[in-house]
Design an enzyme around this catalytic site. Structure first.
Site, PDB file in Angstrom:
ATOM      1  N   HIS A 191      52.137  41.273  42.809  1.00 57.63           N
ATOM      2  CA  HIS A 191      50.858  40.934  43.432  1.00 57.63           C
ATOM      3  C   HIS A 191      50.242  42.193  44.018  1.00 57.63           C
ATOM      4  O   HIS A 191      50.931  42.978  44.676  1.00 57.63           O
ATOM      5  CB  HIS A 191      51.039  39.883  44.535  1.00 57.63           C
ATOM      6  CG  HIS A 191      51.522  38.592  43.985  1.00 57.63           C
ATOM      7  ND1 HIS A 191      50.691  37.750  43.292  1.00 57.63           N
ATOM      8  CD2 HIS A 191      52.748  38.031  43.975  1.00 57.63           C
ATOM      9  CE1 HIS A 191      51.393  36.709  42.877  1.00 57.63           C
ATOM     10  NE2 HIS A 191      52.642  36.854  43.267  1.00 57.63           N
ATOM     11  N   ARG A 196      34.616  42.885  42.170  1.00 61.84           N
ATOM     12  CA  ARG A 196      34.364  42.218  43.454  1.00 61.84           C
ATOM     13  C   ARG A 196      35.604  42.328  44.333  1.00 61.84           C
ATOM     14  O   ARG A 196      36.687  42.623  43.852  1.00 61.84           O
ATOM     15  CB  ARG A 196      34.053  40.734  43.240  1.00 61.84           C
ATOM     16  CG  ARG A 196      32.591  40.481  42.929  1.00 61.84           C
ATOM     17  CD  ARG A 196      32.376  39.076  42.450  1.00 61.84           C
ATOM     18  NE  ARG A 196      32.046  39.116  41.042  1.00 61.84           N
ATOM     19  CZ  ARG A 196      32.255  38.132  40.190  1.00 61.84           C
ATOM     20  NH1 ARG A 196      32.829  37.017  40.579  1.00 61.84           N
ATOM     21  NH2 ARG A 196      31.912  38.240  38.933  1.00 61.84           N
ATOM     22  N   PRO A 232      44.630  33.990  36.163  1.00 57.54           N
ATOM     23  CA  PRO A 232      43.201  33.764  36.325  1.00 57.54           C
ATOM     24  C   PRO A 232      42.499  34.719  37.288  1.00 57.54           C
ATOM     25  O   PRO A 232      43.031  35.049  38.348  1.00 57.54           O
ATOM     26  CB  PRO A 232      43.119  32.318  36.851  1.00 57.54           C
ATOM     27  CG  PRO A 232      44.487  31.971  37.291  1.00 57.54           C
ATOM     28  CD  PRO A 232      45.435  32.814  36.495  1.00 57.54           C
ATOM     29  N   ASN A 233      41.328  35.111  36.877  1.00 62.98           N
ATOM     30  CA  ASN A 233      40.382  35.929  37.636  1.00 62.98           C
ATOM     31  C   ASN A 233      40.761  37.406  37.721  1.00 62.98           C
ATOM     32  O   ASN A 233      39.983  38.211  38.215  1.00 62.98           O
ATOM     33  CB  ASN A 233      40.156  35.362  39.050  1.00 62.98           C
ATOM     34  CG  ASN A 233      39.531  33.988  39.004  1.00 62.98           C
ATOM     35  OD1 ASN A 233      38.505  33.814  38.363  1.00 62.98           O
ATOM     36  ND2 ASN A 233      40.151  33.008  39.640  1.00 62.98           N
ATOM     37  N   ARG A 243      48.238  36.983  54.160  1.00 64.64           N
ATOM     38  CA  ARG A 243      46.963  36.306  53.895  1.00 64.64           C
ATOM     39  C   ARG A 243      47.029  34.831  54.293  1.00 64.64           C
ATOM     40  O   ARG A 243      47.871  34.441  55.098  1.00 64.64           O
ATOM     41  CB  ARG A 243      46.599  36.523  52.420  1.00 64.64           C
ATOM     42  CG  ARG A 243      46.491  38.036  52.076  1.00 64.64           C
ATOM     43  CD  ARG A 243      46.045  38.266  50.666  1.00 64.64           C
ATOM     44  NE  ARG A 243      44.706  37.719  50.440  1.00 64.64           N
ATOM     45  CZ  ARG A 243      44.203  37.470  49.227  1.00 64.64           C
ATOM     46  NH1 ARG A 243      44.921  37.733  48.153  1.00 64.64           N
ATOM     47  NH2 ARG A 243      42.996  36.971  49.099  1.00 64.64           N
ATOM     48  N   SER A 297      47.816  42.276  46.365  1.00 65.20           N
ATOM     49  CA  SER A 297      47.708  42.115  47.822  1.00 65.20           C
ATOM     50  C   SER A 297      49.058  41.679  48.397  1.00 65.20           C
ATOM     51  O   SER A 297      49.946  41.232  47.659  1.00 65.20           O
ATOM     52  CB  SER A 297      46.640  41.067  48.148  1.00 65.20           C
ATOM     53  OG  SER A 297      47.013  39.794  47.629  1.00 65.20           O
ATOM     54  N   ALA A 303      46.503  32.967  41.240  1.00 70.25           N
ATOM     55  CA  ALA A 303      46.554  31.764  42.091  1.00 70.25           C
ATOM     56  C   ALA A 303      47.604  30.760  41.621  1.00 70.25           C
ATOM     57  O   ALA A 303      48.132  29.983  42.426  1.00 70.25           O
ATOM     58  CB  ALA A 303      45.177  31.102  42.134  1.00 70.25           C
ATOM     59  N   ASP A 360      58.365  26.580  35.235  1.00 67.73           N
ATOM     60  CA  ASP A 360      59.302  26.030  34.256  1.00 67.73           C
ATOM     61  C   ASP A 360      59.342  26.893  32.993  1.00 67.73           C
ATOM     62  O   ASP A 360      60.407  27.070  32.394  1.00 67.73           O
ATOM     63  CB  ASP A 360      58.926  24.582  33.886  1.00 67.73           C
ATOM     64  CG  ASP A 360      59.272  23.597  35.000  1.00 67.73           C
ATOM     65  OD1 ASP A 360      59.978  23.981  35.956  1.00 67.73           O
ATOM     66  OD2 ASP A 360      58.826  22.430  34.903  1.00 67.73           O
ATOM     67  N   TYR A 410      41.520  43.698  46.711  1.00 68.31           N
ATOM     68  CA  TYR A 410      42.218  43.977  45.454  1.00 68.31           C
ATOM     69  C   TYR A 410      42.038  45.413  44.936  1.00 68.31           C
ATOM     70  O   TYR A 410      42.526  45.726  43.848  1.00 68.31           O
ATOM     71  CB  TYR A 410      41.761  42.981  44.376  1.00 68.31           C
ATOM     72  CG  TYR A 410      42.075  41.549  44.737  1.00 68.31           C
ATOM     73  CD1 TYR A 410      43.391  41.150  44.969  1.00 68.31           C
ATOM     74  CD2 TYR A 410      41.068  40.598  44.879  1.00 68.31           C
ATOM     75  CE1 TYR A 410      43.694  39.846  45.319  1.00 68.31           C
ATOM     76  CE2 TYR A 410      41.361  39.291  45.221  1.00 68.31           C
ATOM     77  CZ  TYR A 410      42.671  38.922  45.441  1.00 68.31           C
ATOM     78  OH  TYR A 410      42.971  37.626  45.785  1.00 68.31           O
ATOM     79  N   ASN A 432      51.650  38.810  36.826  1.00 66.99           N
ATOM     80  CA  ASN A 432      50.902  38.452  38.025  1.00 66.99           C
ATOM     81  C   ASN A 432      50.264  37.093  37.728  1.00 66.99           C
ATOM     82  O   ASN A 432      49.222  37.033  37.059  1.00 66.99           O
ATOM     83  CB  ASN A 432      49.828  39.490  38.350  1.00 66.99           C
ATOM     84  CG  ASN A 432      49.114  39.161  39.659  1.00 66.99           C
ATOM     85  OD1 ASN A 432      49.230  38.045  40.174  1.00 66.99           O
ATOM     86  ND2 ASN A 432      48.368  40.121  40.187  1.00 66.99           N
ATOM     87  N   ARG A 484      48.931  31.078  50.470  1.00 67.84           N
ATOM     88  CA  ARG A 484      49.384  32.153  49.573  1.00 67.84           C
ATOM     89  C   ARG A 484      50.805  32.617  49.904  1.00 67.84           C
ATOM     90  O   ARG A 484      51.383  33.439  49.194  1.00 67.84           O
ATOM     91  CB  ARG A 484      48.443  33.359  49.641  1.00 67.84           C
ATOM     92  CG  ARG A 484      47.061  33.086  49.120  1.00 67.84           C
ATOM     93  CD  ARG A 484      46.251  34.369  49.026  1.00 67.84           C
ATOM     94  NE  ARG A 484      44.827  34.083  49.097  1.00 67.84           N
ATOM     95  CZ  ARG A 484      44.064  33.769  48.042  1.00 67.84           C
ATOM     96  NH1 ARG A 484      44.582  33.719  46.832  1.00 67.84           N
ATOM     97  NH2 ARG A 484      42.781  33.524  48.207  1.00 67.84           N
ATOM     98  N   GLU A 487      57.701  39.482  39.132  1.00 68.34           N
ATOM     99  CA  GLU A 487      56.390  39.006  39.595  1.00 68.34           C
ATOM    100  C   GLU A 487      55.756  40.086  40.476  1.00 68.34           C
ATOM    101  O   GLU A 487      56.435  40.654  41.333  1.00 68.34           O
ATOM    102  CB  GLU A 487      56.599  37.728  40.410  1.00 68.34           C
ATOM    103  CG  GLU A 487      55.331  37.191  41.044  1.00 68.34           C
ATOM    104  CD  GLU A 487      55.583  35.864  41.758  1.00 68.34           C
ATOM    105  OE1 GLU A 487      56.265  34.985  41.191  1.00 68.34           O
ATOM    106  OE2 GLU A 487      55.100  35.720  42.894  1.00 68.34           O
TER     107      GLU A 487
HETATM  108  O1  CA2 Z   1      47.312  39.784  45.090  1.00 67.95           O
HETATM  109  C1  CA2 Z   1      47.406  39.337  43.953  1.00 67.95           C
HETATM  110  O2  CA2 Z   1      47.709  40.015  42.977  1.00 67.95           O
HETATM  111  C2  CA2 Z   1      47.058  37.860  43.696  1.00 67.95           C
HETATM  112  O3  CA2 Z   1      47.937  37.398  42.663  1.00 67.95           O
HETATM  113  C3  CA2 Z   1      45.626  37.815  43.237  1.00 67.95           C
HETATM  114  C4  CA2 Z   1      45.121  36.382  43.026  1.00 67.95           C
HETATM  115  C5  CA2 Z   1      45.400  35.528  44.252  1.00 67.95           C
HETATM  116  O4  CA2 Z   1      45.023  34.179  43.995  1.00 67.95           O
HETATM  117  C6  CA2 Z   1      46.859  35.572  44.665  1.00 67.95           C
HETATM  118  O5  CA2 Z   1      47.018  34.801  45.843  1.00 67.95           O
HETATM  119  C7  CA2 Z   1      47.301  37.001  44.924  1.00 67.95           C
HETATM  120  C8  CA2 Z   1      43.605  36.346  42.799  1.00 67.95           C
HETATM  121  C9  CA2 Z   1      43.108  37.225  41.726  1.00 67.95           C
HETATM  122  C10 CA2 Z   1      41.617  37.202  41.769  1.00 67.95           C
HETATM  123  O6  CA2 Z   1      41.143  38.483  41.509  1.00 67.95           O
HETATM  124  C11 CA2 Z   1      39.836  38.749  41.786  1.00 67.95           C
HETATM  125  C12 CA2 Z   1      39.435  40.035  41.508  1.00 67.95           C
HETATM  126  C13 CA2 Z   1      38.141  40.391  41.768  1.00 67.95           C
HETATM  127  C14 CA2 Z   1      37.251  39.473  42.287  1.00 67.95           C
HETATM  128  C15 CA2 Z   1      37.674  38.200  42.565  1.00 67.95           C
HETATM  129  C16 CA2 Z   1      38.969  37.841  42.302  1.00 67.95           C
END
Ligand code: CA2
Length: 149
Positions: A99, A17, A9-10, A106, A101, A76, A86, A22, A73, A110, A97
């Site tokens: 990430h 953003r 997601p996201n 953080r 960041s 969240a 699972d 990121y 990836n 996380r 896996e």
């Molecule tokens: O660092 C990563 O790759 C994460 O998987 C990114 C997730 C975060 O919830 C994990 O803790 C670490 C969030 C991705 C959201 O990406 C966005 C990108 C642009 C604007 C807002 C969110």
């Protein structure tokens, strides 16, 4: 060798953003960089992104008979989705896996990954390069397992 690249997601918002956390690369740019590396490594990639947990579970399950490994990836969901954990455990494929960041630098929620223990490796904190490093590691694990079989 075929690899599924799954984003949670996201991650479709990358580049638009939060560039401080990121980076500025979009998901399409990351996928394009992965395609270049895949050519070098001699593997084929398929891409999937969803904001929905069940769709991610369905995608992981469908990998069982269609690909040799998964680069994921879970975003969240990393921190709390036992359903995705699972599915990874059930599919019985090498999964890496990644990430963007460094999740350990953080917020404390996380720091825990419920999915990493059922993956063969985890790459965090290298920005978009985490995907490239993860792909190299995954291809090397698949190649090693093939030689050992
Ligand atoms: O660092 C990563 O790759 C994460 O998987 C990114 C997730 C975060 O919830 C994990 O803790 C670490 C969030 C991705 C959201 O990406 C966005 C990108 C642009 C604007 C807002 C969110």
């Amino acid at each position: 060798m075929k690899i599924k690249v799954i984003n949670g997601p996201n991650l479709n918002l990358l580049g638009s953003r939060e560039p401080g956390v990121y980076g500025s690369a979009t998901l399409a740019e990351i996928e394009a960089a992965l395609e270049v590396l895949a050519q070098e490594l001699g593997c084929k990639l398929e891409f999937f992104q969803s904001n929905h947990e069940g769709d991610l579970v369905d995608c992981i399950q469908a990998c069982r008979d269609s690909v040799d490994g998964i680069l994921i990836n879970p975003a969240a969901y990393t921190h709390y989705s036992y359903a995705i954990r699972d599915a990874i455990a059930a599919v019985n494929l090498p999964v890496v896996e990644v990430h963007i960041s460094n999740i350990h630098q953080r917020e404390s929620f996380r720091h825990r990954s419920v999915t990493a223990p059922v993956c063969c490796g985890q790459v965090v904190g290298f920005g978009a390069d985490s995907y490239l490093l993860g792909l190299r590691g995954l291809v090397s694990i698949i190649s090693r397992r093939r030689k050992e079989a």
